[in-house]
Design a protein around this motif. Structure first.
Motif, PDB file in Angstrom:
ATOM      1  N   ARG A   3       1.434   1.646  11.605  1.00 55.48           N
ATOM      2  CA  ARG A   3       2.802   1.881  12.064  1.00 55.48           C
ATOM      3  C   ARG A   3       3.433   3.127  11.449  1.00 55.48           C
ATOM      4  O   ARG A   3       4.494   3.562  11.921  1.00 55.48           O
ATOM      5  N   THR A   4       2.801   3.694  10.434  1.00 58.61           N
ATOM      6  CA  THR A   4       3.468   4.774   9.693  1.00 58.61           C
ATOM      7  C   THR A   4       2.710   6.092   9.694  1.00 58.61           C
ATOM      8  O   THR A   4       3.192   7.068   9.118  1.00 58.61           O
ATOM      9  N   THR A   5       1.548   6.141  10.334  1.00 56.88           N
ATOM     10  CA  THR A   5       0.750   7.367  10.332  1.00 56.88           C
ATOM     11  C   THR A   5       0.621   7.949  11.738  1.00 56.88           C
ATOM     12  O   THR A   5       0.830   7.263  12.738  1.00 56.88           O
ATOM     13  N   GLY A  19      -6.466 -13.082  -3.532  1.00 63.18           N
ATOM     14  CA  GLY A  19      -5.491 -13.930  -2.865  1.00 63.18           C
ATOM     15  C   GLY A  19      -4.113 -13.316  -2.761  1.00 63.18           C
ATOM     16  O   GLY A  19      -3.137 -14.003  -2.466  1.00 63.18           O
ATOM     17  N   VAL A  20      -4.031 -12.021  -2.993  1.00 62.93           N
ATOM     18  CA  VAL A  20      -2.777 -11.292  -2.864  1.00 62.93           C
ATOM     19  C   VAL A  20      -2.597 -10.873  -1.408  1.00 62.93           C
ATOM     20  O   VAL A  20      -3.552 -10.461  -0.746  1.00 62.93           O
ATOM     21  N   GLU A  21      -1.383 -10.972  -0.897  1.00 59.51           N
ATOM     22  CA  GLU A  21      -1.077 -10.506   0.455  1.00 59.51           C
ATOM     23  C   GLU A  21      -0.871  -8.997   0.412  1.00 59.51           C
ATOM     24  O   GLU A  21       0.027  -8.520  -0.280  1.00 59.51           O
ATOM     25  N   VAL A  22      -1.674  -8.261   1.129  1.00 61.31           N
ATOM     26  CA  VAL A  22      -1.569  -6.800   1.121  1.00 61.31           C
ATOM     27  C   VAL A  22      -0.696  -6.347   2.280  1.00 61.31           C
ATOM     28  O   VAL A  22      -0.974  -6.665   3.450  1.00 61.31           O
ATOM     29  N   VAL A  23       0.361  -5.629   1.961  1.00 58.42           N
ATOM     30  CA  VAL A  23       1.257  -5.079   2.971  1.00 58.42           C
ATOM     31  C   VAL A  23       0.693  -3.729   3.384  1.00 58.42           C
ATOM     32  O   VAL A  23       0.892  -2.714   2.722  1.00 58.42           O
ATOM     33  N   ASP A  24      -0.048  -3.732   4.480  1.00 57.39           N
ATOM     34  CA  ASP A  24      -0.757  -2.551   4.979  1.00 57.39           C
ATOM     35  C   ASP A  24      -0.125  -2.140   6.302  1.00 57.39           C
ATOM     36  O   ASP A  24      -0.385  -2.751   7.338  1.00 57.39           O
ATOM     37  N   LEU A  25       0.710  -1.109   6.266  1.00 56.25           N
ATOM     38  CA  LEU A  25       1.463  -0.689   7.456  1.00 56.25           C
ATOM     39  C   LEU A  25       1.000   0.666   7.980  1.00 56.25           C
ATOM     40  O   LEU A  25       1.734   1.346   8.682  1.00 56.25           O
ATOM     41  N   ARG A  26      -0.240   1.025   7.672  1.00 48.25           N
ATOM     42  CA  ARG A  26      -0.731   2.340   8.076  1.00 48.25           C
ATOM     43  C   ARG A  26      -0.705   2.538   9.588  1.00 48.25           C
ATOM     44  O   ARG A  26      -0.418   3.643  10.064  1.00 48.25           O
ATOM     45  N   MET A  74       0.831  -1.201   0.000  1.00 48.66           N
ATOM     46  CA  MET A  74       0.000   0.000   0.000  1.00 48.66           C
ATOM     47  C   MET A  74       0.869   1.256   0.000  1.00 48.66           C
ATOM     48  O   MET A  74       2.023   1.225   0.429  1.00 48.66           O
ATOM     49  N   PRO A  75       0.335   2.371  -0.479  1.00 50.25           N
ATOM     50  CA  PRO A  75       1.150   3.573  -0.695  1.00 50.25           C
ATOM     51  C   PRO A  75       1.382   4.359   0.593  1.00 50.25           C
ATOM     52  O   PRO A  75       0.703   4.156   1.609  1.00 50.25           O
ATOM     53  N   PRO A  76       2.334   5.290   0.557  1.00 55.38           N
ATOM     54  CA  PRO A  76       2.472   6.235   1.666  1.00 55.38           C
ATOM     55  C   PRO A  76       1.164   7.008   1.825  1.00 55.38           C
ATOM     56  O   PRO A  76       0.489   7.307   0.840  1.00 55.38           O
ATOM     57  N   GLN A  77       0.841   7.345   3.037  1.00 54.18           N
ATOM     58  CA  GLN A  77      -0.404   8.077   3.297  1.00 54.18           C
ATOM     59  C   GLN A  77      -0.162   9.576   3.148  1.00 54.18           C
ATOM     60  O   GLN A  77      -0.151  10.339   4.110  1.00 54.18           O
ATOM     61  N   ARG A  78       0.029   9.967   1.878  1.00 54.77           N
ATOM     62  CA  ARG A  78       0.316  11.348   1.540  1.00 54.77           C
ATOM     63  C   ARG A  78      -0.623  11.776   0.427  1.00 54.77           C
ATOM     64  O   ARG A  78      -0.740  11.085  -0.593  1.00 54.77           O
ATOM     65  N   PHE A  80      10.843   4.740   5.572  1.00 57.43           N
ATOM     66  CA  PHE A  80       9.578   4.094   5.240  1.00 57.43           C
ATOM     67  C   PHE A  80       9.840   2.784   4.508  1.00 57.43           C
ATOM     68  O   PHE A  80       9.225   1.749   4.789  1.00 57.43           O
ATOM     69  N   GLY A  81      10.780   2.811   3.575  1.00 58.63           N
ATOM     70  CA  GLY A  81      11.133   1.597   2.852  1.00 58.63           C
ATOM     71  C   GLY A  81      11.647   0.518   3.773  1.00 58.63           C
ATOM     72  O   GLY A  81      11.365  -0.677   3.571  1.00 58.63           O
ATOM     73  N   ARG A  82      12.392   0.901   4.799  1.00 60.87           N
ATOM     74  CA  ARG A  82      12.918  -0.085   5.752  1.00 60.87           C
ATOM     75  C   ARG A  82      11.799  -0.760   6.531  1.00 60.87           C
ATOM     76  O   ARG A  82      11.874  -1.955   6.844  1.00 60.87           O
ATOM     77  N   ILE A  83      10.758   0.000   6.858  1.00 60.05           N
ATOM     78  CA  ILE A  83       9.617  -0.590   7.563  1.00 60.05           C
ATOM     79  C   ILE A  83       8.932  -1.622   6.678  1.00 60.05           C
ATOM     80  O   ILE A  83       8.568  -2.716   7.127  1.00 60.05           O
TER      81      ILE A  83
END
Length: 231
Positions: free
Chosen positions: A193-195, A184-191, A155-159, A218-221
């Motif tokens: 942790r990043t907002t 069936g795709v695994e969604v990488v949702d880190l909102r 998922m994208p940066p929340q900008r 952000f990329g490291r997360i």
């Protein structure tokens, strides 16, 4: 723009394909010494509709530069097509929600008072509009899954840039997230942790002098999450 992978080191753990939002992931992997192939192959607006054609079980990107980079990445992995891929596919296609959320595109749906009708955002009509806007990104994910690939969508940066409607951005990315997950795709949702409390990207995770992208931190997360998933 791209982050190449060297076949002289240990085998790649994943293939990274996407728009510029894939950049921080590639930079983080390179900095951490995590072998991978791929990187950005174009801008976000290019990967929503009409950007590829099927060729047997493989795909051909319509943009010459995107196709050239794609073939180069496959070559680094020693394969000739998507159907030959033996590592997970990490992808950002379809998640540049700020393009979908361009303010002018949604004025027609607002009431005279300026707001959206109750239940419009996230409702079935809105969801159908968003899915139509990113239809070929969804078709790409579906194709990769039919090939039996493990696919992870980031998922994208929340900008939200000034050209975009924040309400629509938030709702549109949810529509895309649900549609991708249904495949069936695994969604990488880190909102979470990043907002911050506003729901937007924390400043320390934003690229300096940039209104859209996340930075290396952000990329490291994202990379940490990918590694935790076994990549």
């Amino acid at each position: 723009m791209t982050t190449p992978y060297s076949t002289t080191t240990t085998p790649a753990r994943f293939l990274l394909l996407g728009d510029s939002h894939a950049g921080p992931v590639g930079r983080a992997a390179k900095a951490a010494g995590i072998p991978f192939a791929g990187g950005p192959i174009g801008s976000g607006r290019e990967f929503t509709a009409g950007f590829y054609d099927p060729r047997g079980d493989d795909v051909v990107f319509r943009g010459a530069e995107a196709e050239s980079r794609y073939r180069s990445f496959l070559g680094e992995l020693g394969v000739t097509g998507l159907d030959r891929l033996t590592v997970p596919l990490v992808c950002t296609f379809g998640f540049s929600a700020h393009f979908v959320a361009t303010t002018e595109n949604w004025r027609i749906y607002r009431t005279r008072g300026g707001g959206f009708p109750p239940g419009f955002l996230g409702g079935p009509f809105f969801d159908a509009l968003v899915r139509a806007a990113v239809r070929d990104a969804l078709a790409f994910y579906a194709h990769a899954r039919r090939l039996g690939l493990r696919v992870l969508a980031v998922m994208p940066p929340q900008r939200v840039p000034g050209m975009s409607d924040r309400e629509v951005f938030m709702a549109a990315q949810e529509s895309v997230r649900r549609a991708v997950a249904e495949l069936g795709v695994e969604v990488v949702d880190l909102r979470a942790r990043t907002t911050d409390a506003s729901g937007l990207q924390r400043p320390e995770l934003c690229e300096t002098d940039d209104i859209i992208h996340g930075n290396l931190a952000f990329g490291r997360i994202i990379l940490t999450d990918l590694l935790d998933r076994g990549l």
